[in-house]
Design a protein around this motif. Structure first.
Motif, PDB file in Angstrom:
ATOM      1  N   ASN A 139       0.838  -1.190   0.000  1.00  0.00           N
ATOM      2  CA  ASN A 139       0.000   0.000   0.000  1.00  0.00           C
ATOM      3  C   ASN A 139       0.883   1.253   0.000  1.00  0.00           C
ATOM      4  O   ASN A 139       1.654   1.478   0.929  1.00  0.00           O
ATOM      5  CB  ASN A 139      -0.902  -0.018   1.248  1.00  0.00           C
ATOM      6  CG  ASN A 139      -1.901   1.133   1.245  1.00  0.00           C
ATOM      7  OD1 ASN A 139      -1.653   2.184   0.669  1.00  0.00           O
ATOM      8  ND2 ASN A 139      -3.023   0.894   1.893  1.00  0.00           N
ATOM      9  N   THR A 140       0.782   2.045  -1.071  1.00  0.00           N
ATOM     10  CA  THR A 140       1.612   3.250  -1.151  1.00  0.00           C
ATOM     11  C   THR A 140       0.793   4.510  -0.932  1.00  0.00           C
ATOM     12  O   THR A 140       1.335   5.615  -0.916  1.00  0.00           O
ATOM     13  CB  THR A 140       2.303   3.348  -2.527  1.00  0.00           C
ATOM     14  OG1 THR A 140       1.301   3.215  -3.542  1.00  0.00           O
ATOM     15  CG2 THR A 140       3.339   2.263  -2.697  1.00  0.00           C
ATOM     16  N   GLU A 141      -0.514   4.356  -0.793  1.00  0.00           N
ATOM     17  CA  GLU A 141      -1.376   5.528  -0.705  1.00  0.00           C
ATOM     18  C   GLU A 141      -1.498   6.065   0.706  1.00  0.00           C
ATOM     19  O   GLU A 141      -1.660   7.257   0.915  1.00  0.00           O
ATOM     20  CB  GLU A 141      -2.774   5.194  -1.242  1.00  0.00           C
ATOM     21  CG  GLU A 141      -2.780   5.035  -2.760  1.00  0.00           C
ATOM     22  CD  GLU A 141      -3.948   4.200  -3.239  1.00  0.00           C
ATOM     23  OE1 GLU A 141      -4.934   4.073  -2.485  1.00  0.00           O
ATOM     24  OE2 GLU A 141      -3.858   3.669  -4.361  1.00  0.00           O
ATOM     25  N   ILE A 142      -1.458   5.167   1.693  1.00  0.00           N
ATOM     26  CA  ILE A 142      -1.678   5.600   3.074  1.00  0.00           C
ATOM     27  C   ILE A 142      -0.332   5.789   3.744  1.00  0.00           C
ATOM     28  O   ILE A 142       0.395   4.813   3.978  1.00  0.00           O
ATOM     29  CB  ILE A 142      -2.503   4.559   3.845  1.00  0.00           C
ATOM     30  CG1 ILE A 142      -3.746   4.187   3.035  1.00  0.00           C
ATOM     31  CG2 ILE A 142      -2.808   5.061   5.262  1.00  0.00           C
ATOM     32  CD1 ILE A 142      -5.034   4.705   3.510  1.00  0.00           C
ATOM     33  N   ILE A 143       0.017   6.999   4.032  1.00  0.00           N
ATOM     34  CA  ILE A 143       1.290   7.216   4.724  1.00  0.00           C
ATOM     35  C   ILE A 143       1.110   8.025   5.993  1.00  0.00           C
ATOM     36  O   ILE A 143       2.060   8.275   6.730  1.00  0.00           O
ATOM     37  CB  ILE A 143       2.326   7.915   3.804  1.00  0.00           C
ATOM     38  CG1 ILE A 143       1.701   9.177   3.188  1.00  0.00           C
ATOM     39  CG2 ILE A 143       2.812   6.975   2.703  1.00  0.00           C
ATOM     40  CD1 ILE A 143       2.725  10.054   2.493  1.00  0.00           C
ATOM     41  N   TYR A 145      -2.184   9.623   9.047  1.00  0.00           N
ATOM     42  CA  TYR A 145      -3.572   9.590   9.496  1.00  0.00           C
ATOM     43  C   TYR A 145      -4.483  10.328   8.517  1.00  0.00           C
ATOM     44  O   TYR A 145      -5.639   9.965   8.331  1.00  0.00           O
ATOM     45  CB  TYR A 145      -3.713  10.236  10.882  1.00  0.00           C
ATOM     46  CG  TYR A 145      -2.884   9.576  11.963  1.00  0.00           C
ATOM     47  CD1 TYR A 145      -2.732   8.193  11.985  1.00  0.00           C
ATOM     48  CD2 TYR A 145      -2.283  10.328  12.961  1.00  0.00           C
ATOM     49  CE1 TYR A 145      -1.973   7.578  12.971  1.00  0.00           C
ATOM     50  CE2 TYR A 145      -1.528   9.734  13.949  1.00  0.00           C
ATOM     51  CZ  TYR A 145      -1.367   8.350  13.961  1.00  0.00           C
ATOM     52  OH  TYR A 145      -0.633   7.755  14.924  1.00  0.00           O
ATOM     53  N   SER A 146      -3.956  11.369   7.840  1.00  0.00           N
ATOM     54  CA  SER A 146      -4.810  12.190   6.992  1.00  0.00           C
ATOM     55  C   SER A 146      -5.246  11.438   5.731  1.00  0.00           C
ATOM     56  O   SER A 146      -6.170  11.861   5.051  1.00  0.00           O
ATOM     57  CB  SER A 146      -4.079  13.492   6.618  1.00  0.00           C
ATOM     58  OG  SER A 146      -2.783  13.165   6.159  1.00  0.00           O
ATOM     59  N   ASP A 147      -4.579  10.316   5.419  1.00  0.00           N
ATOM     60  CA  ASP A 147      -4.978   9.546   4.235  1.00  0.00           C
ATOM     61  C   ASP A 147      -6.123   8.582   4.529  1.00  0.00           C
ATOM     62  O   ASP A 147      -6.551   7.836   3.665  1.00  0.00           O
ATOM     63  CB  ASP A 147      -3.781   8.731   3.707  1.00  0.00           C
ATOM     64  CG  ASP A 147      -2.622   9.649   3.348  1.00  0.00           C
ATOM     65  OD1 ASP A 147      -2.885  10.724   2.768  1.00  0.00           O
ATOM     66  OD2 ASP A 147      -1.473   9.299   3.683  1.00  0.00           O
ATOM     67  N   LEU A 148      -6.597   8.583   5.759  1.00  0.00           N
ATOM     68  CA  LEU A 148      -7.591   7.582   6.170  1.00  0.00           C
ATOM     69  C   LEU A 148      -9.027   8.022   5.909  1.00  0.00           C
ATOM     70  O   LEU A 148      -9.957   7.256   6.170  1.00  0.00           O
ATOM     71  CB  LEU A 148      -7.441   7.274   7.675  1.00  0.00           C
ATOM     72  CG  LEU A 148      -6.147   6.579   8.080  1.00  0.00           C
ATOM     73  CD1 LEU A 148      -6.072   6.468   9.602  1.00  0.00           C
ATOM     74  CD2 LEU A 148      -6.059   5.193   7.454  1.00  0.00           C
ATOM     75  N   GLU A 151     -12.133   5.754   5.076  1.00  0.00           N
ATOM     76  CA  GLU A 151     -11.711   4.355   5.097  1.00  0.00           C
ATOM     77  C   GLU A 151     -12.069   3.678   6.423  1.00  0.00           C
ATOM     78  O   GLU A 151     -12.500   4.338   7.361  1.00  0.00           O
ATOM     79  CB  GLU A 151     -10.179   4.271   4.895  1.00  0.00           C
ATOM     80  CG  GLU A 151      -9.671   4.957   3.651  1.00  0.00           C
ATOM     81  CD  GLU A 151      -9.917   4.120   2.389  1.00  0.00           C
ATOM     82  OE1 GLU A 151     -10.530   3.040   2.507  1.00  0.00           O
ATOM     83  OE2 GLU A 151      -9.484   4.547   1.302  1.00  0.00           O
ATOM     84  N   TYR A 172     -10.030  12.703  11.578  1.00  0.00           N
ATOM     85  CA  TYR A 172      -9.554  12.254  10.272  1.00  0.00           C
ATOM     86  C   TYR A 172     -10.630  11.544   9.469  1.00  0.00           C
ATOM     87  O   TYR A 172     -10.361  11.005   8.399  1.00  0.00           O
ATOM     88  CB  TYR A 172      -8.325  11.355  10.433  1.00  0.00           C
ATOM     89  CG  TYR A 172      -7.135  12.095  11.019  1.00  0.00           C
ATOM     90  CD1 TYR A 172      -6.380  12.966  10.228  1.00  0.00           C
ATOM     91  CD2 TYR A 172      -6.791  11.937  12.354  1.00  0.00           C
ATOM     92  CE1 TYR A 172      -5.307  13.655  10.751  1.00  0.00           C
ATOM     93  CE2 TYR A 172      -5.713  12.628  12.889  1.00  0.00           C
ATOM     94  CZ  TYR A 172      -4.978  13.486  12.085  1.00  0.00           C
ATOM     95  OH  TYR A 172      -3.916  14.166  12.612  1.00  0.00           O
ATOM     96  N   THR A 218       3.690   5.118  10.677  1.00  0.00           N
ATOM     97  CA  THR A 218       3.734   6.290  11.561  1.00  0.00           C
ATOM     98  C   THR A 218       4.706   6.033  12.692  1.00  0.00           C
ATOM     99  O   THR A 218       5.106   4.891  12.940  1.00  0.00           O
ATOM    100  CB  THR A 218       2.357   6.590  12.173  1.00  0.00           C
ATOM    101  OG1 THR A 218       1.938   5.425  12.897  1.00  0.00           O
ATOM    102  CG2 THR A 218       1.325   6.919  11.118  1.00  0.00           C
TER     103      THR A 218
END
Lengths: 487, 242
Positions: A139-143, A145-148, A151, A172, A218
């Motif tokens: 998974n390269t999209e979630i790096i 908390y703000s990418d959650l 979801e 978030y 994280t």
């Protein structure tokens, strides 16, 4: 942290520990240690209690207890010149054993809390834990908390990870799903049902180390610290030695080496093949199988007695007895076995103040449950015998009991036998549900194994195969006996 | 001497009264046949004589035992009264010999060896000496019923009750069973026989009772009842079965 809430300062700890001591077959040895001069730990042997499985702090590898806690206490003992005898009791039981001086100390990934400080003396913290987030390896999209946003993430029920995830979910905009154990959570993320997992940093790091297919994205959040504990006012020299040894290990770099072994070191070469796993897991699984068979055997025997008793009540002429039997059957057939197991293990002790060990609770649950079905089998068997048989017996001057014994029952048993065999198999399979109350039967052992190696599918295949083989062997044997005695 | 004395016997199943006040005296050695249409209460009457059915009202005194008396040991009473059922009710899990020996041995009336000797004698008497070790399932209907009679005789009863003993048999087997009952009559056994075999009743009975709708409509010697029935219902019934 999973262990914050389970502490119970039970007055019955002594009784419980005595029981555990009997079950485990160990004898308290703390008296000798207490009488020694305080400065001298050298040459002493201390009994240390710990949890069964809390990877990477304590878990079994090839049957041997290993993990951060185990390496640490052993190295400190070597450093300070005393010896330790480790008792793998389970978390709650270890604390109860400590309170009643059945063990001298406990090291079990235990958080230092104010509540616990009231009854135990803690060492200096030896490990700082905290919650961390991980996602699937690819998974390269979630790096962060703000990418959650939008979801679903997963966390362990009742853990610090869940508390933390819930505390930031509104900020978030994500959903938190709770699952029971780490291995299941990791599988959930790998399967794409959840995008990320919030778990204790050391547990997560160990899983990643074991190639569980995840990566952490994280930094860990500030969390609680773990400490080594002795009973309040007891074994101060042991506590002092632990602190001294810990300081020396930290200075020498040995402490960091231990952590790296479990948390940082790259994964060992390719995991062993299926047969390697089979060989490694079989000893523990066979032990589980033994407990499965023990619980099944005991439960079926008691269920048989209950079934015959209440079965006769059901066909008796007394309305009271019939009512009693009907009440019993409807309660235990009308509620899920899982709820019954929880009730007997967790609920009943709270109501009565009387602790109950897991085998007793498990056998109680299974036998009362199977007994209800047995009652119906016995009733059905007796009632399916032609009433003319009873009339013939009674008209010859034979009493009720004699008629039952010589005329009705031999025919009823023949009718009942296939149902008995069926119930036997059902009960054997139902023992797997007792894993939820921590009864170390076959399924539980399987869960313990994939909790530390993350090879869920293969391990469950082996577990299922063992059930399959045993159940079919026992069924064949039962049918043979049936044919032989019920011609 | 009165062997069976029935006074004002009533029997109800729920709200359905099946026996509506029966009075019957049967003397020692008498053979009484009970006839009547289905549902007339014949079988229930018979089952009240050894209390397989509870009495609702009235008294039944059998062999000196008052069946309404709660202190009377029914198991003791029943050893004085043998009963043969329409469907034989042999114990399928036992051999013929074990069927016959069960009661004498369990009741400790005889040692196993004596019970075996008696059972073999009884089997010989009903013509089945060679079937001692057979299972009931291996016997024909007529043979089963003869074993059932031998089983009842094994406790040495004073009275025998036959509840439509030949109704479930193929026609060609009726004769062999009736012959056994006939022999018992000739030996002076007191018997109450519920039957649909009018020819047999006419030949063997000392007295015939005709029942309908839970009452005794008419009774008399076979010659009286079959030759010159007084009641319309009796005439009606006989005209249909004869």
């Amino acid at each position: 942290m999973r262990k914050l809430n389970i502490f119970r300062a039970g007055k019955l700890a002594v009784a419980v520990t005595a029981l555990l001591a009997l079950a485990g077959g160990f004898v308290g040895v703390s008296a000798a240690a207490a009488s020694q001069p305080q400065s001298a730990v050298t040459g002493e042997t201390y009994v240390i209690g710990t949890d069964t499985t809390f990877a990477p702090f304590e878990y079994r590898e090839n049957g041997e207890l290993t993990g951060i806690d185990m390496d640490l206490i052993r190295d400190i003992a070597a450093n300070q010149g005393f010896t330790v005898e480790i008792k793998s009791l389970g978390f709650d039981a270890a604390l109860q054993a400590l309170q009643s001086n059945q063990v001298d100390g406990v090291i079990a990934g235990m958080s230092i809390t104010d509540e616990r400080k009231l009854v135990f003396d803690f060492s200096e913290p030896y490990f700082d834990s905290g919650v961390q987030m991980a996602v699937a390896e690819d998974n390269t999209e979630i790096i962060g908390y703000s990418d959650l946003a939008g979801e679903t993430v997963v966390a362990k029920r009742g853990s610090e990870g869940e508390t933390f995830a819930n505390s930031i979910k509104d900020e978030y905009d994500f959903t938190v799903k709770a699952l029971a154990d780490s291995a299941t959570m990791y599988d959930d993320v790998k399967a794409g049902n959840s995008v990320a997992v919030f778990d204790d940093y050391p547990v997560l790091a160990y899983g990643i180390n074991q190639n569980n297919g995840l990566k952490s994205v994280t930094e860990k959040e500030q969390g609680s610290s773990y400490g080594f504990a002795v009973n309040k006012g007891q074994n101060p020299e042991l506590l002092a030695a632990f602190n001294a040894g810990l300081a020396e290990l930290k200075d020498s770099g040995e402490y960091q080496a231990i952590l790296d072994t479990y948390l940082e070191q790259p994964a060992p070469a390719a995991a062993s093949g299926f047969f390697g796993l089979l060989g490694d897991s079989l000893p523990a699984l066979m032990k589980g199988l033994g407990l499965t068979l023990l619980a099944t055997g005991l439960s079926i025997l008691i269920a048989l007695v209950l079934g015959v008793l209440f079965g006769f009540f059901k066909v008796s002429e007394s309305r009271v007895l019939r009512g009693l039997a009907s009440g019993y059957v409807s309660i235990f057939r009308g509620t899920p076995l899982l709820v019954q197991a929880f009730f007997f293990y967790f609920g009943l002790p709270q109501l009565t103040g009387q602790s109950i060990d897991v085998l007793t609770a498990g056998v109680l649950t299974l036998s009362l449950n199977a007994g209800a079905y047995m009652t119906e089998i016995v009733r059905g068997g007796i009632q399916s015998v032609d009433p003319g048989q009873t009339e013939a017996g009674r008209s010859l001057g034979l009493g009720y009991v004699t008629t039952m014994r010589r005329v009705v029952l031999p025919q009823a048993v023949k009718i009942m036998t296939p149902s008995f065999i069926n119930q036997f198999v059902m009960t054997l399979k139902d023992t797997s549900l007792l894993a939820v109350i921590g009864f170390a039967e076959l399924t539980y052992q399987g869960q313990q194994i994939y909790a530390s190696n993350f090879r869920t599918g293969e391990t469950l295949l082996i577990v299922a195969a063992l059930y399959f083989i045993v159940i079919n062997l026992l069924t064949m044997l039962s049918n043979k006996l049936d044919k032989r005695f019920n011609k | 001497m009165s062997k069976i004395s029935v006074k004002g016997l009533r029997k109800s199943f729920g709200s359905n009264e099946v026996l509506k006040g029966l009075d019957v005296e049967i003397t020692e050695g008498e053979v009484v046949c009970v006839i009547g249409p289905s549902g007339s209460g014949k079988s229930t009457f018979l089952r009240c004589l050894n209390k397989l059915d509870e009495l609702s009202a009235g008294t039944v005194i059998v062999d000196g035992f008052n069946l309404s008396d709660k202190t009377v040991d029914l198991n003791e009473v029943r050893q004085h009264i043998g009963m043969v059922f329409q469907h034989f009710n042999l114990f399928p899990h036992m051999t013929v010999l074990q069927n016959i020996m069960l009661a004498p041995v369990e009741l400790k009336k005889q040692s196993t060896a004596d019970a075996r000797a008696t059972a073999l004698k009884l089997l010989d008497r009903v013509g089945l000496a060679d079937k001692a070790s057979a299972r009931p399932a291996q016997l024909s209907g007529g043979q089963k019923q003869r074993v059932a009679i031998a089983r009842s005789l094994a406790v040495n009863p004073d009275i025998m009750l036959f509840d439509e003993a030949t109704s479930a048999l193929d026609p060609e087997m009726v004769g062999e069973v009736l012959q056994v009952i006939r022999d018992l009559a000739a030996e002076g056994m007191t018997m109450v026989v519920v039957t649909h075999e009018m020819g047999f009743a006419r030949e063997v009975a000392d007295r015939v009772i005709f029942m309908a709708d839970g009452v005794i409509v008419e009774e008399g010697t076979p010659a009286e009842l079959f030759g010159n029935p007084q009641q319309e219902r009796t005439q009606d019934f006989l005209s249909k079965v004869l």
